[in-house]
Design a protein around this motif. Structure first.
Motif: not given
Length: 381
Positions: A280, A283-291, A294
């Protein structure tokens, strides 16, 4: 000295005195309490020689190897003991002495003294030092167990290992855990695991009992085997309040065999929970990095679009001006105001009237359409 005087040799006299001493039933089983002095251990023969003394006297004593091997402690000068044996005479020296069959310390028990003696000696050698203790593997593939195959300890160990970490293979080396043969078997099992590299961690122990029951784990050969083991050793002897020499030498001491099994392997449920939690977090770290990336890309794209639009707009405006100028200079624009373009038959544009001759055919290009005309005459303007 009369002719009838009985003259004895030294040997005969010593033999006679010895027969008197050994013939006295009161001297055949004698208990003597005293303090040990002049203690000598003949390591080659195994015999022990010492004196027993009190404030009023001293008696020579000997304990032969067969009896000495049964001792649970090492006699020392100054130790108060209760000795059981017989009184006799050693004919070679004429010395009367006490032949000891059994020896017990006065006050503390023999096992307690033996425990403290060995503990002190091994501690001085550094066998208990924290810096020599090995770390346990986090997820061992093979777990060696040195214990009795019939006791409750092995059942508890196997149940807990299979429940907590079923991925590990359990290798059991059955041994006696009490009695005279127990200590050599335990020491050999530890050495065999090391020779064959048959485990990543060892659990050595048994269930609870009296100090006599647990004594195999206080023997020096077991302590040496644990100290020399390249495989990390968990000592699990008795109950929580029981301590043995094996506990002090081992890399880790467990209060019970069940606790040893829990310390040897991770809990698969806890590992799974940690993995899910880590997943978890990742995943949160990856999502934050992607945002974040972006947003950076959007800013770069916007800045790039602006940098490209500026010269494009300038060129567009310049093109519009040039098109306007070109439109103003266009022949079609001129023709739209009522003018015409005159060409000869060969396509040459006629600019002066003098260039035409009478009856010559000329072509006129108007805004809409064209005319084919004949020259009648020239007029000068």
């Amino acid at each position: 000295m009369s002719a009838h005087t009985n003259v004895l040799t030294v040997t005969q006299l010593n033999t006679y005195v010895k027969s008197i001493l050994e013939g006295d039933r009161n001297l055949q089983v004698v208990y003597v309490q005293g303090e040990i002095s002049n203690f000598t251990d003949h390591y080659r023969s195994g015999h022990l020689y010492f004196s027993l003394k009190d404030s009023g006297g001293v008696i020579k004593a000997v304990m032969f190897a067969g009896n000495a091997r049964r001792l649970r402690f090492k006699p020392e000068d100054g130790m108060k003991v209760l000795a059981c044996g017989r009184v006799s005479l050693y004919e070679v020296t004429g010395q009367y002495q006490f032949y000891v069959n059994e020896l017990q310390p006065v006050g503390a028990g023999a096992l307690a003294i033996a425990f403290e003696q060995l503990k002190s000696r091994l501690e001085k050698e550094g066998l208990f030092a924290e810096e020599r203790k090995k770390a346990l593997p986090r997820c061992p593939e093979r777990i060696g167990v040195v214990t009795s195959p019939t006791g409750a300890a092995v059942r508890d160990i196997l149940n807990i290992l299979s429940r907590r970490w079923p991925l590990s293979e359990v290798v059991l080396c059955p041994v006696l855990v009490q009695g005279e043969e127990a200590a050599p078997q335990i020491a050999e099992a530890i050495a065999r695991f090391n020779r064959e590299k048959a485990a990543d961690v060892l659990i050595v122990g048994r269930g609870g009992g009296s100090i006599e029951d647990l004594w195999a784990f206080n023997e020096e050969c077991v302590a040496r085997a644990v100290a020399e083991s390249k495989i990390p050793v968990i000592s699990a002897v008795g109950h929580e309040t029981d301590f043995t020499i094996c506990d002090f030498v081992a890399d880790l001491r467990a209060p019970t065999p069940s606790a040893a099994a829990e310390l040897a392997v991770p809990d698969r449920g806890e590992v799974l929970r940690n993995l899910l939690h880590t997943d978890e977090i990742l995943r949160n770290s990856l999502q934050n990095r992607m945002n974040l990336e972006r947003q950076k890309l959007d800013r770069v794209t916007m800045a790039l679009g602006e940098s490209l639009n500026q010269p494009l707009e300038k060129n567009r405006q310049k093109l519009s001006r040039l098109m306007a100028q070109l439109d103003a200079l266009s022949p079609l624009k001129v023709l739209s105001r009522g003018y015409a373009v005159v060409k000869k038959e060969d396509g040459a544009v006629l600019e002066n009237a003098s260039e035409a001759v009478p009856d010559e055919i000329l072509h006129l290009r108007l805004k809409n359409g064209a005319l084919k005309c004949r020259v009648l005459e020239q007029e000068q303007v």
